[in-house]
Design a protein around this motif. Sequence first.
Motif, PDB file in Angstrom:
ATOM      1  N   TYR A 137      16.190   2.815  -1.972  1.00 39.89           N
ATOM      2  CA  TYR A 137      15.019   3.407  -2.611  1.00 39.89           C
ATOM      3  C   TYR A 137      13.786   3.268  -1.726  1.00 39.89           C
ATOM      4  O   TYR A 137      13.062   4.243  -1.474  1.00 39.89           O
ATOM      5  N   MET A 138      13.537   2.075  -1.233  1.00 38.72           N
ATOM      6  CA  MET A 138      12.317   1.814  -0.475  1.00 38.72           C
ATOM      7  C   MET A 138      12.308   2.560   0.854  1.00 38.72           C
ATOM      8  O   MET A 138      11.258   3.004   1.324  1.00 38.72           O
TER       9      MET A 138
ATOM     10  N   ARG B  10      15.498   3.948   8.084  1.00 36.84           N
ATOM     11  CA  ARG B  10      14.664   4.793   8.934  1.00 36.84           C
ATOM     12  C   ARG B  10      13.256   4.229   9.041  1.00 36.84           C
ATOM     13  O   ARG B  10      12.523   4.549   9.977  1.00 36.84           O
ATOM     14  N   SER B  11      12.853   3.424   8.088  1.00 36.97           N
ATOM     15  CA  SER B  11      11.519   2.832   8.088  1.00 36.97           C
ATOM     16  C   SER B  11      11.380   1.838   9.238  1.00 36.97           C
ATOM     17  O   SER B  11      12.369   1.373   9.814  1.00 36.97           O
TER      18      SER B  11
ATOM     19  N   ASN C  26       0.867  -1.178   0.000  1.00 37.46           N
ATOM     20  CA  ASN C  26       0.000   0.000   0.000  1.00 37.46           C
ATOM     21  C   ASN C  26       0.902   1.225   0.000  1.00 37.46           C
ATOM     22  O   ASN C  26       2.126   1.106  -0.105  1.00 37.46           O
ATOM     23  N   GLU C  27       0.329   2.412   0.120  1.00 32.82           N
ATOM     24  CA  GLU C  27       1.130   3.627  -0.015  1.00 32.82           C
ATOM     25  C   GLU C  27       2.142   3.803   1.107  1.00 32.82           C
ATOM     26  O   GLU C  27       3.109   4.559   0.961  1.00 32.82           O
ATOM     27  N   LYS C  28       1.978   3.087   2.229  1.00 35.05           N
ATOM     28  CA  LYS C  28       2.895   3.221   3.346  1.00 35.05           C
ATOM     29  C   LYS C  28       3.802   2.015   3.548  1.00 35.05           C
ATOM     30  O   LYS C  28       4.776   2.093   4.282  1.00 35.05           O
TER      31      LYS C  28
ATOM     32  N   TYR D  42       8.773   4.575   1.792  1.00 39.37           N
ATOM     33  CA  TYR D  42       7.734   3.867   2.539  1.00 39.37           C
ATOM     34  C   TYR D  42       8.008   3.927   4.036  1.00 39.37           C
ATOM     35  O   TYR D  42       9.147   3.803   4.482  1.00 39.37           O
ATOM     36  N   GLU D  43       6.942   4.076   4.784  1.00 40.28           N
ATOM     37  CA  GLU D  43       7.047   4.158   6.240  1.00 40.28           C
ATOM     38  C   GLU D  43       7.393   2.801   6.853  1.00 40.28           C
ATOM     39  O   GLU D  43       8.134   2.722   7.832  1.00 40.28           O
TER      40      GLU D  43
END
Length: 238
Positions: free
Chosen positions: A41-42, A74-75, A9-11, A46-47
């Motif tokens: 990249y990811m 950081r995600s 999904n978007e997060k 993305y959170e």
Amino acid sequence: MILFKSILNEKTASLLLYGEISDEGGDGKIASRDIVNELMYMDGSYENLNIRINSIGGDVYPGIAIFNAIRQCRSNVTIYIDGIAASIAGVIALCGKRVEMSRYSRMMLHNVSGGCYGNKKDLQDMISTIESLEDTIVEIIAGRCGRDKEEVKNAYFDGTDHWLKADEALALGLIDAIYDVEAVPEESTTDDIYRIFTNRLVLEQQPQNSDKMKLEDFKKIPRFANCTDGSSSDVHTW
């Protein structure tokens, strides 16, 4: 080599480490540079990152590179051990902010293996390299489970392969939770488990679990196309 990414999904995005870990990839191997590039990249997009593992291990240095890349994300990184997390793959699994393991999967810890050809100084240097790498891995394991380094070394670096079930890994503090998946035969060997989970992915079937990852999401997973044949380093853990 089975290396996939999926946008859930978007997060949230998912990355799969299914195969042997190496420096260059090819011949059924996962290239560390592809994993690190994809993570860069990811992580900025993305959170949440879900990393799923089914790997017999491979080369130490590429494995440590992957470990560090995941650790620096950081995600919110959650690692799922779907089938086998053996050797250096088992070490990589420990760097997730949260680690979950299928109750049918296995984690394996053991000594570093390596070799060289040369005079006695060359051999002594190789032994020193192996001992140094083992000390690094012991530090990682001890840090994860909150145990003394010497205790970890004596328990898991005695020349034996130590296969841990999910409940054992949970009791030791190596993982945070156990999730349920479709059952595998009780008599399955570790090789059987590795093949079962790999084949499920090839057939575009991935079990649901608590992060609401659905079968339909995995049907959209594209295969990486930029992995190339290459050689691997001399030091590995399988």
